[in-house]
Design a protein around this motif. Structure first.
Motif, PDB file in Angstrom:
ATOM      1  N   ARG A  45      32.812  76.401  59.241  1.00 52.68           N
ATOM      2  CA  ARG A  45      31.381  76.198  59.008  1.00 52.68           C
ATOM      3  C   ARG A  45      30.660  77.539  58.914  1.00 52.68           C
ATOM      4  N   TYR A  46      31.142  78.529  59.675  1.00 53.10           N
ATOM      5  CA  TYR A  46      30.556  79.867  59.602  1.00 53.10           C
ATOM      6  C   TYR A  46      30.646  80.412  58.186  1.00 53.10           C
ATOM      7  N   LEU A  47      31.795  80.243  57.546  1.00 58.57           N
ATOM      8  CA  LEU A  47      31.970  80.759  56.197  1.00 58.57           C
ATOM      9  C   LEU A  47      31.094  79.996  55.206  1.00 58.57           C
ATOM     10  N   GLN A  48      30.957  78.686  55.401  1.00 51.86           N
ATOM     11  CA  GLN A  48      30.077  77.910  54.544  1.00 51.86           C
ATOM     12  C   GLN A  48      28.650  78.452  54.612  1.00 51.86           C
ATOM     13  N   ARG A  49      28.146  78.709  55.816  1.00 49.32           N
ATOM     14  CA  ARG A  49      26.794  79.232  55.973  1.00 49.32           C
ATOM     15  C   ARG A  49      26.670  80.633  55.359  1.00 49.32           C
ATOM     16  N   LEU A  50      27.689  81.466  55.590  1.00 51.53           N
ATOM     17  CA  LEU A  50      27.653  82.840  55.110  1.00 51.53           C
ATOM     18  C   LEU A  50      27.625  82.886  53.578  1.00 51.53           C
ATOM     19  N   PHE A  51      28.437  82.065  52.926  1.00 45.45           N
ATOM     20  CA  PHE A  51      28.495  82.086  51.468  1.00 45.45           C
ATOM     21  C   PHE A  51      27.265  81.436  50.843  1.00 45.45           C
ATOM     22  N   THR A  52      26.679  80.461  51.550  1.00 47.92           N
ATOM     23  CA  THR A  52      25.431  79.877  51.065  1.00 47.92           C
ATOM     24  C   THR A  52      24.332  80.931  51.033  1.00 47.92           C
ATOM     25  N   ARG A  53      24.322  81.761  52.048  1.00 47.49           N
ATOM     26  CA  ARG A  53      23.296  82.811  52.127  1.00 47.49           C
ATOM     27  C   ARG A  53      23.608  83.982  51.204  1.00 47.49           C
ATOM     28  N   HIS A  54      24.903  84.285  51.041  1.00 50.01           N
ATOM     29  CA  HIS A  54      25.314  85.437  50.232  1.00 50.01           C
ATOM     30  C   HIS A  54      26.367  84.985  49.214  1.00 50.01           C
ATOM     31  N   PRO A  55      25.971  84.308  48.158  1.00 49.17           N
ATOM     32  CA  PRO A  55      26.949  83.826  47.171  1.00 49.17           C
ATOM     33  C   PRO A  55      27.754  84.956  46.523  1.00 49.17           C
ATOM     34  N   ASP A  56      27.133  86.153  46.438  1.00 49.08           N
ATOM     35  CA  ASP A  56      27.882  87.278  45.865  1.00 49.08           C
ATOM     36  C   ASP A  56      29.076  87.663  46.740  1.00 49.08           C
ATOM     37  N   LEU A  57      28.948  87.425  48.047  1.00 54.76           N
ATOM     38  CA  LEU A  57      30.059  87.721  48.962  1.00 54.76           C
ATOM     39  C   LEU A  57      31.220  86.760  48.717  1.00 54.76           C
ATOM     40  N   ALA A  58      30.893  85.509  48.338  1.00 55.25           N
ATOM     41  CA  ALA A  58      31.963  84.562  48.023  1.00 55.25           C
ATOM     42  C   ALA A  58      32.755  85.044  46.813  1.00 55.25           C
ATOM     43  N   ASP A  59      32.048  85.528  45.779  1.00 56.86           N
ATOM     44  CA  ASP A  59      32.739  86.030  44.584  1.00 56.86           C
ATOM     45  C   ASP A  59      33.592  87.257  44.927  1.00 56.86           C
ATOM     46  N   GLU A  60      33.009  88.159  45.729  1.00 54.59           N
ATOM     47  CA  GLU A  60      33.758  89.364  46.127  1.00 54.59           C
ATOM     48  C   GLU A  60      35.008  88.993  46.912  1.00 54.59           C
ATOM     49  N   THR A  61      34.867  88.033  47.824  1.00 52.65           N
ATOM     50  CA  THR A  61      36.004  87.623  48.659  1.00 52.65           C
ATOM     51  C   THR A  61      37.104  87.031  47.796  1.00 52.65           C
ATOM     52  N   ALA A  62      36.725  86.175  46.855  1.00 56.26           N
ATOM     53  CA  ALA A  62      37.733  85.572  45.982  1.00 56.26           C
ATOM     54  C   ALA A  62      38.417  86.626  45.127  1.00 56.26           C
ATOM     55  N   ALA A  63      37.633  87.595  44.659  1.00 58.12           N
ATOM     56  CA  ALA A  63      38.190  88.619  43.774  1.00 58.12           C
ATOM     57  C   ALA A  63      39.187  89.529  44.479  1.00 58.12           C
ATOM     58  N   HIS A  64      38.997  89.731  45.783  1.00 63.97           N
ATOM     59  CA  HIS A  64      39.869  90.648  46.534  1.00 63.97           C
ATOM     60  C   HIS A  64      40.744  89.913  47.559  1.00 63.97           C
ATOM     61  N   LEU A  65      40.938  88.612  47.326  1.00 61.15           N
ATOM     62  CA  LEU A  65      41.636  87.800  48.321  1.00 61.15           C
ATOM     63  C   LEU A  65      43.052  88.303  48.596  1.00 61.15           C
ATOM     64  N   TYR A  66      43.706  88.849  47.607  1.00 60.66           N
ATOM     65  CA  TYR A  66      45.107  89.244  47.767  1.00 60.66           C
ATOM     66  C   TYR A  66      45.263  90.694  48.219  1.00 60.66           C
ATOM     67  N   GLN A  67      44.151  91.259  48.687  1.00 63.38           N
ATOM     68  CA  GLN A  67      44.170  92.655  49.147  1.00 63.38           C
ATOM     69  C   GLN A  67      43.660  92.706  50.582  1.00 63.38           C
ATOM     70  N   PRO A  68      44.484  93.125  51.532  1.00 66.18           N
ATOM     71  CA  PRO A  68      43.988  93.246  52.910  1.00 66.18           C
ATOM     72  C   PRO A  68      42.803  94.192  52.978  1.00 66.18           C
ATOM     73  N   PHE A  69      41.911  93.946  53.936  1.00 65.78           N
ATOM     74  CA  PHE A  69      40.745  94.819  54.106  1.00 65.78           C
ATOM     75  C   PHE A  69      41.207  96.019  54.929  1.00 65.78           C
ATOM     76  N   SER A  70      41.436  97.129  54.255  1.00 65.15           N
ATOM     77  CA  SER A  70      42.056  98.277  54.901  1.00 65.15           C
ATOM     78  C   SER A  70      41.037  99.139  55.640  1.00 65.15           C
ATOM     79  N   HIS A  71      41.552  99.972  56.497  1.00 62.97           N
ATOM     80  CA  HIS A  71      40.735 100.953  57.214  1.00 62.97           C
ATOM     81  C   HIS A  71      40.017 101.866  56.216  1.00 62.97           C
ATOM     82  N   ALA A  72      40.714 102.271  55.186  1.00 62.72           N
ATOM     83  CA  ALA A  72      40.120 103.176  54.184  1.00 62.72           C
ATOM     84  C   ALA A  72      38.965 102.505  53.463  1.00 62.72           C
TER      85      ALA A  72
END
Length: 896
Positions: free
Chosen positions: A19-46
């Motif tokens: 439910r947290y992700l549902q609320r977050l993406f509703t508020r920031h739809p651009d973040l949903a697109d970014e997340t989908a686009a980089h889904l196969y890449q771990p979020f690295s320290h760099a």
């Protein structure tokens, strides 16, 4: 297919669960697109670091927004990757730990950069700039942070002093201000939420203590106020900013004791009981962290071994739970199957924990009560329904509970029947011979006197209360156990000596109290041998060896043990004293294991000697390497140097407590070589013979070197060969028959073998040789008269046989080259008979005599008693044959 459709399809599992992700993406739809686009890449320290670059210099609101938006992006991708099956537990905890560490570091830099009016904090002693050390505790310190966790922090700075700016503040005031602002940047809720909740309760004095403290204040607190649970907490302490090495040097001795700290069992047991009571009070049985069989119990299992052994085993001072469990398996402290079960349970429970938190981004470890959320958890964990999930969960929790209770369960009484009143009567000032006699003690009156003397001694009376309570618990069990052995009086008397030696060392008493099953093994050894009981009493750290019979009675693998020893030495860096102690602990442990196997009848005498000789070879090898590495002004990286063993070491016939007869050789044309190797030789002697807090290693005898005590400590191979050919006495050539290359430069070993063979195969005047051998034997009688019960020096005894073999080698090796092999006296007697040099029947008797006399000598060492006339009578014919053989070879009678 539209971009929105692709995004929705890609993120479907995560959106269905969170439910947290549902609320977050509703508020920031651009973040949903970014997340989908980089889904196969771990979020690295760099990638995180890049997003935090170029933060506004003075805009606090913008900086807070950047931190919180980063956290949202990290959480969104991590939730999606985990629930899509693309990320594992390692990625999850490391990603969140990286986020927390970067947030702290950037927040500290932001605050420091903008807090300019007070100036810079300067140390009053060093005059150097001071920096705040932010310590991550708990899961942050171990880099295993939860996805919705608090972060536990402690703020420390090195020195008190004042700032040098317009507004003068003490360093304490300055860093308090910095610390408060750092917390605000991370913890304050904004329209974008928080980054992490910050918990400062682990600092000295908790909520009531100052927010920051200096090194001096922290050290004083730990020494005077530090509690056991704080040792447990600091295991995971990790400095994320500042001079972390200096801080850890201060913390290490508080957390890790130099000795084996078995008192940690009780401390951890008490801490767990407090947690369990709190869980029950708040009805948190479904809490997968704190409830039965939960994450905390797995952490406790790892950490109790760390507290007990971390001061001795550096590999156990790591912070990650799973790494610690693996190391416990490598060290043999937990069975491999137990480690595997705990690892599987830990991963399962931590994955469940994350999925609980993903639902609403809430810090919770409690299983849900509603059907919808239960379905979410079961599905995300790969189960068809809640019932299947809870069955798997119950299995893992049951396995953890079983292992936890085996390790932390209250100790059971030792078998053997505890004493039923003798010690209690003695403590009450009464005599207890009747109680002791009833248990089978032979001189109950004398033993009652010894117990009374122990009870009234200053050593017992002045013990710390906890130690005395431990003794009062252990001693009745020892009285009962010792009564079951054939020599109960001697056994108990020796055990009392042990209790006197360790009476103020709670850790050793705790070991015996926590593991009463060891009392039987202990009493068995103390009953079997006064030498072993004395050895163990002098080195009580070896009590730890009694815990695991698998290790105690496991045949030594010297290659593997050598790797372990070298690794332990390497981890000690430049600490010479610690390395010397490490060698001693290793050697004492191996000797104790060998003697335990010896007494259990698992080893022949020849095998015992082989193992003791292999152990000495290993200790010499490692010592030479380490001493050379520490030697200043050495002229080469690898010394062209070798140790030659003589006597029992050379013949691989070492016994318990044997000296090492050594000669040092080198082959090096460098002009600095003689001086360098002389310093090396002196240092080797120091390392081997110095009595440290851990005891001693070996006594070293260098008198067999060229020119004896007046000669150089180390000789070139050329000088050694020249001496042997032109100046050596016959007795020195006799000694050479048992010499061998032990360790060092192999080419020197080969050169030594060539010199040795050349000398042993030299042409000799046999009459002159016989005369010299006889003279040398008679000279030995001046200091060691031939007594019938002295199996070494009596006529027909060990030395006579050795002299016979040495004579045969020197007299006949020129014609029979196999006599120069370092194969032992028994084999060489057989060769001499085969070659027609001595009568085969006499040779066979001499072999029997040598074997049996060495066995008696060995038994004498362990038991402290001379062989009886009846025992000697059983080998009288064999010894008579030795005397006959002596007479035949040397033309004189070898009188009894």
């Amino acid at each position: 297919m539209s971009c929105d459709t692709v995004t929705s399809s890609t993120l479907a599992p995560a959106l269905a669960h969170s439910r947290y992700l549902q609320r977050l993406f509703t508020r920031h739809p651009d973040l949903a697109d970014e997340t989908a686009a980089h889904l196969y890449q771990p979020f690295s320290h760099a990638e995180m670091s890049l997003r935090l670059l170029n933060d506004s210099a003075n805009d606090e609101a913008a900086f807070k927004r950047k931190l919180r938006r980063l956290r949202q992006a990290v959480m969104a991708r991590l939730i999606a990757r985990e629930l899509e099956g693309l990320a594992d537990l390692d990625e999850a905890v490391h990603t969140v730990s990286d986020l927390a560490e970067l947030a702290v570091q950037h927040a500290l830099a932001f605050v420091t950069r903008n807090e300019t009016r007070p100036g810079r904090p300067i140390g009053e002693d060093s005059g150097e700039l001071q920096e705040l050390i932010v310590v991550g505790m708990g899961k942050l310190g171990g880099r295993e942070l939860n996805v919705s966790s608090d972060i536990d922090l402690i703020f420390v700075y090195p020195e008190d002093g004042t700032t040098d700016g317009d507004v003068r503040l003490t360093n304490h005031e300055y860093f308090t201000r910095i610390g408060k602002k750092l917390i605000q940047l991370i913890d304050d809720p904004t329209e974008d939420g928080i980054v992490f909740r910050v918990d400062m309760r682990l600092r000295p004095f908790g909520d009531s203590g100052p927010l920051v403290c200096s090194f001096a204040a922290l050290e004083n607190y730990l020494i005077t106020q530090g509690r056991e649970w704080e040792r447990y907490a600091w295991i995971k302490g990790r400095a994320m900013t500042g001079d972390g090495d200096a801080l850890m040097q201060l913390i290490h001795p508080f957390v890790y004791r130099k000795y084996l700290d078995y008192g940690a069992y009780q401390s951890m047991r008490e801490l767990h009981s407090q947690i369990r009571r709190e869980v029950q009070r708040r009805d948190r049985i479904d809490n997968i962290k704190l409830g039965p069989g939960g994450i905390r119990e797995i952490e406790f299992i790892g950490q109790v071994f760390q507290l007990i052994r971390g001061g001795r085993v550096k590999a156990l001072t790591q912070r990650e739970t799973r790494g610690t469990l693996d190391e416990l398996g490598r060290q043999g402290l937990l069975p491999a199957e137990t480690v595997a079960e705990l690892q599987m349970a830990y991963a399962f429970l931590r994955n469940v924990e994350h999925r609980l938190m993903y639902i609403d981004d809430a810090q919770t470890q409690t299983l849900p009560g509603n059907d919808d959320d239960r379905a979410r958890i079961a599905t995300s964990m790969g189960f068809a329904d809640w019932a299947a999930f809870t069955a798997a969960l119950a299995y893992h929790r049951d396995r953890v509970t079983l292992q936890f209770e085996q390790i932390f369960g209250l100790p059971q009484e030792a078998t053997g029947g505890a004493d039923d009143g003798a010690w209690q009567q003695t403590r009450d000032g009464e005599q207890a011979p009747d109680a002791l006699a009833a248990k089978g003690y032979r001189d109950a009156t004398e033993l009652a006197r010894k117990l009374a003397a122990f009870a009234s001694s200053n050593r017992y009376q002045q013990m710390p209360d906890r130690c005395r309570q431990r003794v009062d618990h252990i001693l009745p069990a020892l009285i009962g156990v010792a009564a079951g052995y054939p020599n109960p009086d001697d056994t108990l008397s020796r055990l009392l000596g042990l209790l006197e030696a360790i009476g103020r060392r709670e850790s050793y008493l705790a070991l015996l109290a926590e593991h009463p099953q060891t009392l039987n093994r202990l009493a068995e050894l103390y009953s079997a041998s006064p030498w072993v009981s004395d050895y163990l009493t002098r080195h009580p750290i070896l009590l730890d060896e009694l815990l695991d019979a698998r290790l105690l009675y496991q045949a030594p693998d010297w290659v593997r043990l050598g790797k372990i020893l070298r690794q332990e030495i390497a981890e000690l860096g430049d600490d010479t004293e610690a390395k010397m102690d490490c060698l001693r602990h290793f050697q004492h442990t191996q000797v104790f294991r060998i003697v335990a196997q010896d007494l259990a009848g698992l080893l022949s005498l020849e095998t015992v000697s082989d193992h003791l000789s292999a152990l000495a070879d290993l200790i010499l090898t490692v010592t030479i390497a380490e001493v050379w590495r520490e030697l200043p002004k050495r002229h080469c990286e690898v010394p062209r140097f070798a140790a030659i063993g003589y006597g029992k070491l050379g013949g691989k016939e070492l016994g318990y407590g044997s000296d090492l007869d050594l000669v040092y050789l080198y082959d090096d044309p460098h002009p600095d070589a003689p001086e360098s190797y002389a310093r090396l030789a002196k240092k080797i002697v120091t390392w081997l013979t110095t009595l440290t807090s851990a005891g001693a290693l070996y006594d070293i005898d260098l008198r067999l070197r060229p020119n004896g005590t007046s000669g150089l400590l180390v000789s070139s191979i050329e000088a050694f060969a020249e001496y042997q050919r032109k100046s050596a006495w016959v007795w020195e050539h006799q000694a050479l028959t048992r010499a061998r290359f032990v360790c060092g430069e192999a080419t020197i070993g080969a050169a030594f073998d060539a010199v040795k063979n050349d000398i042993l195969r030299s042409e000799r005047d046999l009459d002159a040789l016989r005369e010299e051998v006889v003279k040398m034997r008679e000279r030995m009688f001046e200091t060691h008269p031939p007594k019938p019960d002295d199996v070494k020096h009596c006529r027909g005894g060990i030395v006579d046989i050795e002299f016979i073999v040495q004579y045969l080698i020197l007299a006949h090796a020129r014609r029979f080259g196999d006599l120069t092999g370092n194969l032992g006296n028994i084999a060489l007697l057989g060769f001499a008979a085969r070659d027609g040099l001595i009568d085969a029947g006499l040779a066979s008797h001499a072999q029997t005599a040598y074997r049996e006399l060495r066995r008696l000598q060995h038994a004498n060492r362990l038991n402290g008693t001379k062989p009886s006339p009846a025992t000697l009578a059983t080998i009288a014919d064999a010894m008579a044959a030795v005397r006959t053989l002596w007479s035949q070879l040397f033309g004189e009678p070898a009188d009894e």
